[in-house]
Enzyme design. Structure first.
Site, PDB file in Angstrom:
ATOM      1  N   LYS A  13       0.832  -1.219   0.000  1.00 59.61           N
ATOM      2  CA  LYS A  13       0.000   0.000   0.000  1.00 59.61           C
ATOM      3  C   LYS A  13       0.862   1.262   0.000  1.00 59.61           C
ATOM      4  O   LYS A  13       0.580   2.192  -0.736  1.00 59.61           O
ATOM      5  CB  LYS A  13      -0.888   0.062   1.261  1.00 59.61           C
ATOM      6  CG  LYS A  13      -1.842  -1.091   1.437  1.00 59.61           C
ATOM      7  CD  LYS A  13      -2.732  -0.873   2.650  1.00 59.61           C
ATOM      8  CE  LYS A  13      -1.990  -0.793   3.971  1.00 59.61           C
ATOM      9  NZ  LYS A  13      -1.355  -2.040   4.429  1.00 59.61           N
ATOM     10  N   ARG A  88      -8.682   1.141   9.873  1.00 59.88           N
ATOM     11  CA  ARG A  88      -8.299  -0.246  10.120  1.00 59.88           C
ATOM     12  C   ARG A  88      -9.338  -0.977  10.952  1.00 59.88           C
ATOM     13  O   ARG A  88      -9.184  -2.168  11.193  1.00 59.88           O
ATOM     14  CB  ARG A  88      -6.979  -0.272  10.870  1.00 59.88           C
ATOM     15  CG  ARG A  88      -5.754  -0.541   9.982  1.00 59.88           C
ATOM     16  CD  ARG A  88      -4.566  -0.413  10.896  1.00 59.88           C
ATOM     17  NE  ARG A  88      -3.402  -1.135  10.554  1.00 59.88           N
ATOM     18  CZ  ARG A  88      -2.350  -0.611   9.948  1.00 59.88           C
ATOM     19  NH1 ARG A  88      -2.373   0.613   9.495  1.00 59.88           N
ATOM     20  NH2 ARG A  88      -1.269  -1.339   9.777  1.00 59.88           N
ATOM     21  N   ARG A 127      11.999  -7.026   4.530  1.00 55.72           N
ATOM     22  CA  ARG A 127      11.889  -5.583   4.287  1.00 55.72           C
ATOM     23  C   ARG A 127      12.911  -4.798   5.122  1.00 55.72           C
ATOM     24  O   ARG A 127      13.121  -5.092   6.284  1.00 55.72           O
ATOM     25  CB  ARG A 127      10.473  -5.161   4.671  1.00 55.72           C
ATOM     26  CG  ARG A 127      10.149  -3.734   4.386  1.00 55.72           C
ATOM     27  CD  ARG A 127       8.669  -3.566   4.241  1.00 55.72           C
ATOM     28  NE  ARG A 127       8.001  -3.404   5.525  1.00 55.72           N
ATOM     29  CZ  ARG A 127       6.728  -3.024   5.629  1.00 55.72           C
ATOM     30  NH1 ARG A 127       6.022  -2.794   4.546  1.00 55.72           N
ATOM     31  NH2 ARG A 127       6.164  -2.910   6.799  1.00 55.72           N
ATOM     32  N   ARG A 160      12.268  -2.792  10.734  1.00 49.71           N
ATOM     33  CA  ARG A 160      11.294  -2.295  11.711  1.00 49.71           C
ATOM     34  C   ARG A 160      11.073  -3.362  12.791  1.00 49.71           C
ATOM     35  O   ARG A 160      11.023  -4.543  12.484  1.00 49.71           O
ATOM     36  CB  ARG A 160       9.960  -2.014  11.005  1.00 49.71           C
ATOM     37  CG  ARG A 160       9.906  -0.664  10.358  1.00 49.71           C
ATOM     38  CD  ARG A 160       8.715  -0.489   9.449  1.00 49.71           C
ATOM     39  NE  ARG A 160       7.435  -0.918  10.005  1.00 49.71           N
ATOM     40  CZ  ARG A 160       6.265  -0.740   9.400  1.00 49.71           C
ATOM     41  NH1 ARG A 160       6.222  -0.131   8.224  1.00 49.71           N
ATOM     42  NH2 ARG A 160       5.149  -1.161   9.932  1.00 49.71           N
ATOM     43  N   ARG A 171       0.323  -9.406  13.406  1.00 50.10           N
ATOM     44  CA  ARG A 171      -0.271  -8.289  12.648  1.00 50.10           C
ATOM     45  C   ARG A 171      -1.242  -8.820  11.592  1.00 50.10           C
ATOM     46  O   ARG A 171      -2.273  -8.212  11.324  1.00 50.10           O
ATOM     47  CB  ARG A 171       0.828  -7.457  11.975  1.00 50.10           C
ATOM     48  CG  ARG A 171       1.611  -6.614  12.976  1.00 50.10           C
ATOM     49  CD  ARG A 171       2.886  -6.090  12.372  1.00 50.10           C
ATOM     50  NE  ARG A 171       2.672  -5.120  11.310  1.00 50.10           N
ATOM     51  CZ  ARG A 171       3.580  -4.848  10.381  1.00 50.10           C
ATOM     52  NH1 ARG A 171       4.745  -5.471  10.352  1.00 50.10           N
ATOM     53  NH2 ARG A 171       3.316  -3.952   9.453  1.00 50.10           N
TER      54      ARG A 171
HETATM   55  P1  AMP Z   1       1.670   0.498   9.184  1.00 49.34           P
HETATM   56  O1  AMP Z   1       2.923   1.226   8.840  1.00 49.34           O
HETATM   57  O2  AMP Z   1       0.462   1.049   8.485  1.00 49.34           O
HETATM   58  O3  AMP Z   1       1.798  -0.996   9.029  1.00 49.34           O
HETATM   59  O4  AMP Z   1       1.403   0.773  10.756  1.00 49.34           O
HETATM   60  C1  AMP Z   1       2.335   0.359  11.731  1.00 49.34           C
HETATM   61  C2  AMP Z   1       1.653   0.244  13.079  1.00 49.34           C
HETATM   62  O5  AMP Z   1       1.083   1.500  13.469  1.00 49.34           O
HETATM   63  C3  AMP Z   1       0.473  -0.736  13.128  1.00 49.34           C
HETATM   64  O6  AMP Z   1       0.876  -2.083  13.326  1.00 49.34           O
HETATM   65  C4  AMP Z   1      -0.313  -0.186  14.310  1.00 49.34           C
HETATM   66  O7  AMP Z   1       0.298  -0.523  15.542  1.00 49.34           O
HETATM   67  C5  AMP Z   1      -0.154   1.322  14.124  1.00 49.34           C
HETATM   68  N1  AMP Z   1      -1.231   1.882  13.256  1.00 49.34           N
HETATM   69  C6  AMP Z   1      -1.094   2.469  12.039  1.00 49.34           C
HETATM   70  N2  AMP Z   1      -2.286   2.849  11.546  1.00 49.34           N
HETATM   71  C7  AMP Z   1      -3.207   2.495  12.464  1.00 49.34           C
HETATM   72  C8  AMP Z   1      -4.627   2.588  12.533  1.00 49.34           C
HETATM   73  N3  AMP Z   1      -5.351   3.139  11.536  1.00 49.34           N
HETATM   74  N4  AMP Z   1      -5.237   2.095  13.650  1.00 49.34           N
HETATM   75  C9  AMP Z   1      -4.544   1.548  14.670  1.00 49.34           C
HETATM   76  N5  AMP Z   1      -3.213   1.413  14.656  1.00 49.34           N
HETATM   77  C10 AMP Z   1      -2.537   1.877  13.573  1.00 49.34           C
END
Ligand code: AMP
Length: 213
Positions: A13, A88, A127, A160, A171
């Site tokens: 994404k 989410r 990654r 990460r 996740r």
């Molecule tokens: P991402 O980079 O989008 O995979 O986000 C990394 C982490 O940030 C996720 O595993 C969540 O812990 C937190 N996070 C990001 N976006 C959201 C969201 N919309 N709702 C809740 N947690 C989020």
């Protein structure tokens, strides 16, 4: 144009959102990036979010909803935006709908990027991210020219904390339970387009392009 990119972690994404930003001239709004920045700067938000993020759990709805409401009011979002990683959960999607209504706006399209689970695990464990500019690499499929160094800015690459295999499995479970129901939610609203997220960045980008007409 207002767009949502929906899909499990590792579906690409963020990569597609960056390409679309260039093509459409609208910003990418990534709650993950905003939260990681807050963690890096040691702000109160960052301290609150870090423990959830490190475990691969979702940050509480009220926290991310607050972030998004503030972000979407910024002038650069006036012509549109690409939401990457938000919403989410169903409460987040409902809060977004309310925020849009209060801004006299509506969502144009929701792209669901779909990739089989084993491919996601491979993508995420390999990654690596640049500390300096955020560029993404993969140890097998798109390694940097010099190991551990960014091709663009030369800074060091890191994995990460939430890209470790055990956290990734968690996740993906969280995605299935909490986020996947949004696919049906947006399908009912007639906004959903499914995108095959397998293949090269270029191939996926062409599918995204076709889906947007
Ligand atoms: P991402 O980079 O989008 O995979 O986000 C990394 C982490 O940030 C996720 O595993 C969540 O812990 C937190 N996070 C990001 N976006 C959201 C969201 N919309 N709702 C809740 N947690 C989020």
């Amino acid at each position: 144009m207002r767009l949502i990119l929906l899909g499990p972690p590792g579906a690409g994404k963020g990569t597609q959102a960056k390409l679309l930003t260039g093509r459409l001239g609208i910003p990418q709004v990534s709650t993950g990036d905003i939260l990681r920045q807050a963690v890096a700067h040691g702000t109160e938000l960052g301290r609150e979010a870090k423990s959830f993020m490190d475990r691969g759990a979702l940050v509480p709805d009220e926290v991310v909803i607050g972030i998004i409401e503030e972000r979407l009011r910024k002038p650069d979002c006036a012509p549109g935006y690409i939401l990457d990683g938000f919403p989410r959960t169903l409460p987040q999607a409902e809060a977004l709908a309310r925020a849009l209504t209060s801004l006299h706006a509506s969502m144009d399209r929701v792209l669901s990027v779909e990739v089989p689970e084993e491919d996601l695990v491979k993508r995420l464990t390999g990654r690596r991210v640049c500390r300096g500019c955020g560029n993404m690499y993969h140890v097998d499929t798109s390694p940097p020219r010099k190991a551990g160094r960014c091709d663009t800015c030369g800074d060091s690459l890191y994995q990460r904390d939430d890209d470790k295999e055990e956290t990734i499995r968690h996740r993906l479970r969280v995605y299935k339970e909490q986020t996947q129901p949004l696919v049906a939610y947006y399908e009912r609203l007639g906004l959903l387009e499914r995108i095959d997220g397998r293949g090269t960045v270029e191939e996926i980008s062409q599918r995204v392009h076709r889906a947007l007409g």
